[in-house]
Design a protein around this motif. Structure first.
Motif, mmCIF file in Angstrom:
data_model
loop_
_atom_site.group_PDB
_atom_site.id
_atom_site.type_symbol
_atom_site.label_atom_id
_atom_site.label_comp_id
_atom_site.label_asym_id
_atom_site.label_seq_id
_atom_site.Cartn_x
_atom_site.Cartn_y
_atom_site.Cartn_z
ATOM 1 N N GLY A 7 0.762 -1.248 0.000
ATOM 2 C CA GLY A 7 0.000 0.000 0.000
ATOM 3 C C GLY A 7 0.788 1.289 0.000
ATOM 4 N N ASP A 8 2.105 1.242 0.157
ATOM 5 C CA ASP A 8 2.830 2.525 0.170
ATOM 6 C C ASP A 8 3.142 2.941 -1.263
ATOM 7 O OD1 ASP A 8 4.143 4.790 0.894
ATOM 8 O OD2 ASP A 8 5.980 3.783 1.534
ATOM 9 N N ILE A 9 2.197 3.655 -1.866
ATOM 10 C CA ILE A 9 2.364 4.030 -3.269
ATOM 11 C C ILE A 9 2.574 5.523 -3.453
ATOM 12 C CG2 ILE A 9 1.136 2.067 -4.239
ATOM 13 C CD1 ILE A 9 -1.392 3.704 -4.298
ATOM 14 N N THR A 10 2.258 6.300 -2.434
ATOM 15 C CA THR A 10 2.441 7.741 -2.569
ATOM 16 C C THR A 10 2.607 8.367 -1.191
ATOM 17 O OG1 THR A 10 1.580 9.731 -3.670
ATOM 18 C CG2 THR A 10 -0.023 8.346 -2.532
ATOM 19 N N GLY A 11 2.718 9.670 -1.174
ATOM 20 C CA GLY A 11 2.874 10.400 0.079
ATOM 21 C C GLY A 11 2.666 11.872 -0.210
ATOM 22 N N GLU A 12 2.990 12.695 0.736
ATOM 23 C CA GLU A 12 2.722 14.125 0.539
ATOM 24 C C GLU A 12 3.509 14.706 -0.627
ATOM 25 O OE1 GLU A 12 2.853 16.549 4.025
ATOM 26 O OE2 GLU A 12 1.373 15.315 5.061
ATOM 27 N N ALA B 287 6.259 7.353 -2.623
ATOM 28 C CA ALA B 287 6.128 6.507 -1.444
ATOM 29 C C ALA B 287 6.888 7.135 -0.277
ATOM 30 C CB ALA B 287 6.674 5.117 -1.750
ATOM 31 N N ASP B 288 6.239 7.174 0.882
ATOM 32 C CA ASP B 288 6.817 7.906 2.006
ATOM 33 C C ASP B 288 7.015 7.052 3.255
ATOM 34 O OD1 ASP B 288 4.202 7.514 2.621
ATOM 35 O OD2 ASP B 288 3.784 9.562 3.224
ATOM 36 N N GLY B 289 6.943 5.726 3.091
ATOM 37 C CA GLY B 289 7.184 4.868 4.251
ATOM 38 C C GLY B 289 5.974 4.674 5.134
ATOM 39 N N LYS B 290 4.829 5.143 4.680
ATOM 40 C CA LYS B 290 3.603 4.970 5.458
ATOM 41 C C LYS B 290 2.493 4.486 4.527
ATOM 42 C CE LYS B 290 3.692 9.346 6.713
ATOM 43 N NZ LYS B 290 3.211 10.625 7.240
ATOM 44 N N VAL B 291 1.586 3.722 5.072
ATOM 45 C CA VAL B 291 0.360 3.412 4.340
ATOM 46 C C VAL B 291 -0.746 4.178 5.035
ATOM 47 C CG1 VAL B 291 -1.273 1.618 3.703
ATOM 48 C CG2 VAL B 291 1.168 1.152 3.584
ATOM 49 N N ASP B 292 -1.173 5.250 4.411
ATOM 50 C CA ASP B 292 -2.186 6.081 5.058
ATOM 51 C C ASP B 292 -3.260 6.496 4.059
ATOM 52 O OD1 ASP B 292 -1.011 8.092 3.576
ATOM 53 O OD2 ASP B 292 0.024 9.003 5.277
ATOM 54 N N SER B 293 -4.026 7.481 4.457
ATOM 55 C CA SER B 293 -5.173 7.873 3.640
ATOM 56 C C SER B 293 -4.771 8.341 2.251
ATOM 57 C CB SER B 293 -5.949 8.962 4.363
ATOM 58 O OG SER B 293 -5.057 9.921 4.860
ATOM 59 N N LEU B 294 -3.572 8.898 2.123
ATOM 60 C CA LEU B 294 -3.150 9.357 0.789
ATOM 61 C C LEU B 294 -3.063 8.176 -0.171
ATOM 62 C CD1 LEU B 294 -0.344 11.915 1.726
ATOM 63 C CD2 LEU B 294 -2.679 12.402 1.018
ATOM 64 N N ASP B 295 -2.497 7.068 0.323
ATOM 65 C CA ASP B 295 -2.374 5.883 -0.523
ATOM 66 C C ASP B 295 -3.764 5.337 -0.883
ATOM 67 O OD1 ASP B 295 0.643 5.549 -0.253
ATOM 68 O OD2 ASP B 295 0.018 5.572 1.838
ATOM 69 N N TYR B 296 -4.618 5.308 0.141
ATOM 70 C CA TYR B 296 -5.962 4.772 -0.047
ATOM 71 C C TYR B 296 -6.753 5.606 -1.057
ATOM 72 C CZ TYR B 296 -10.580 2.986 1.195
ATOM 73 O OH TYR B 296 -11.825 2.423 1.157
HETATM 74 CA CA LIG Z 1 2.402 6.318 1.603
#
Ligand SMILES: [Ca+2]
Ligand SMILES: [Ca+2]
Length: 413
Positions: free
Chosen positions: A345-350, A354-363
């Motif tokens: 799920g870590d496909i993007t970030g701010e 990819a930013d090392g987090k799976v969060d709402s941005l990825d979703y």
């Molecule tokens: Ca991410």
């Protein structure tokens, strides 16, 4: 007579005109613009990301909305739940719009709010034409301030986030907000909030298999000569349950020796999916034979895992290596991580990477692809097809939810 004719003609033209307008409205003639721009989505996030607050210290968080297209809103609502044994709210300020009287709650309701552990935010825009939220731009909705009753990370859980858009024909559209980081933190009490720790991936993507570790080897060669080590690696990705030939994934790797990264250049290699549903790859590196190595492995679109032994291990939670390390002494070493799952799920970030987090941005990125019906577009598949079945669809979105439910949403370090 002539006058009568004119009246009749005018009447007929008027009726035709009205019918045309009615027909046009039902056919969506006047709605083309919003159709063309796709489904509106709004991401809600909290700024800053909550971190641990000491007992009796205060906090202040602003809820920021970010729409994927220009939206003219006339109101919004959401609910915030919190544990009233751990935090107390001291103020609730509306930054966009004003409180809807008798419906929303603000600072004047803080006693009720603290008693129930729940804040009802409901705002309306005072002007009839609404307020314009700009595409991909943060707008502050509400600022919540409070005090920690015990030391910990304030957990504020957002629910039922909706905005109301006023359209050019004066009709309203209800827009559900994206999954906010508040709600992701609800599933993982310890790990998620610390996801705010920046994990800047400082790497050139294409340093490939070559052994560029001359720095490390020369600096440490005073004690021992480095040797060329070939490491064969196999690992498993969450959700990859089918074998499709010719699937490959760029996989990044960092090597730590005695806890220190040995080389500034990142290593990467291409892993290929085999019929055993495992990804196989290999790389070579000049290393000093030693017993204190640890690997950080990050497959494309997945969270990084820390590997402290040559064989796999159970992977249900984030891992603490403890005293474990890897011994590298021979020229070819097998790293069998088939017992370890790499979470998707870590496909993007701010910053859009990819930013090392799976969060709402990825979703939200996956949801947008689904909504725009571009799930088969090769660039979208490369970017967001998490289970490598050739399409970005709800299965990929489900994998992210699964990761959140496990309470794992960040790179292991
Ligand atoms: Ca991410
Ligand atoms: Ca897929």
């Amino acid at each position: 007579m002539i006058r009568k004719k004119i009246i009749i003609t005018t009447g007929i033209l008027l009726i035709i005109g009205i019918l045309t307008i009615v027909y046009g409205v039902t056919k969506g003639w006047f709605n083309k613009k919003s159709k063309a721009s796709g489904t509106p989505t709004v991401l809600l996030r909290v700024d800053p990301i909550p971190v641990q607050i000491a007992e009796n210290n205060t906090f202040s968080y602003t809820l920021k909305a970010n729409p994927n297209q220009n939206l003219n809103i006339i109101g919004y609502l959401l609910t915030i739940n919190f544990d009233n044994a751990k935090v107390q709210i001291t103020s609730i300020e509306y930054k966009t719009g004003v409180i809807s009287q008798d419906l929303g709650q603000d600072t004047s309701n803080k006693d009720t709010v603290n008693q129930l552990g729940k804040i009802n935010i409901q705002a309306e825009i005072s002007t009839a034409q609404g307020e314009l939220l700009l595409q991909n731009t943060d707008v502050n909705l509400v600022t919540i301030s409070g005090k920690a009753l015990i030391t910990g990370i304030p957990q504020l859980l957002i629910d039922n986030f909706k905005l109301y858009q006023i359209n050019s024909d004066s009709t309203l559209t209800e827009i559900s907000g994206g999954v906010g980081e508040f709600s992701t933190s609800s599933s993982s009490s310890q790990s998620s909030s610390s996801g705010s720790v920046a994990s800047s991936s400082s790497s050139s993507e294409q340093s490939s298999l070559s052994s560029s570790s001359s720095n490390a080897s020369t600096s440490s060669s005073s004690s021992q000569e480095s040797v060329k080590v070939v490491i064969k690696i196999k690992y498993r990705m969450q959700g990859v349950l089918n074998w499709i030939a010719n699937q490959s994934a760029l996989t990044k790797l960092k090597i730590l020796k005695n806890g220190v990264e040995i080389d500034n250049d990142s290593i990467s290699f291409i892993a290929s999916l085999s019929s055993d549903y495992l990804w196989h790859g290999q790389f070579e590196q000049r290393l000093v034979p030693s017993n204190d190595y640890v690997f950080l492995v990050k497959p494309d679109k997945h969270l990084q895992r820390k590997v402290c032994s040559l064989s796999g291990r159970d992977s249900s939670t984030l891992y603490d290596c403890g005293e474990n390390t890897i011994t590298l002494s021979s020229n070819t070493t097998d790293l069998d991580l088939s017992g370890l799952t790499f979470f998707a799920g870590d496909i993007t970030g701010e910053q859009g990477i990819a930013d090392g987090k799976v969060d709402s941005l990825d979703y939200v990125m996956i949801q947008l692809i689904i909504q725009n019906n571009t799930g088969k577009d090769p660039t979208k598949v490369a970017k967001a097809d998490l289970n490598y079945d050739g399409i970005v669809d709800t299965q990929d979105a489900s994998l992210i939810i699964e990761v959140w439910q496990k309470g794992i949403n960040q790179d292991e370090k």
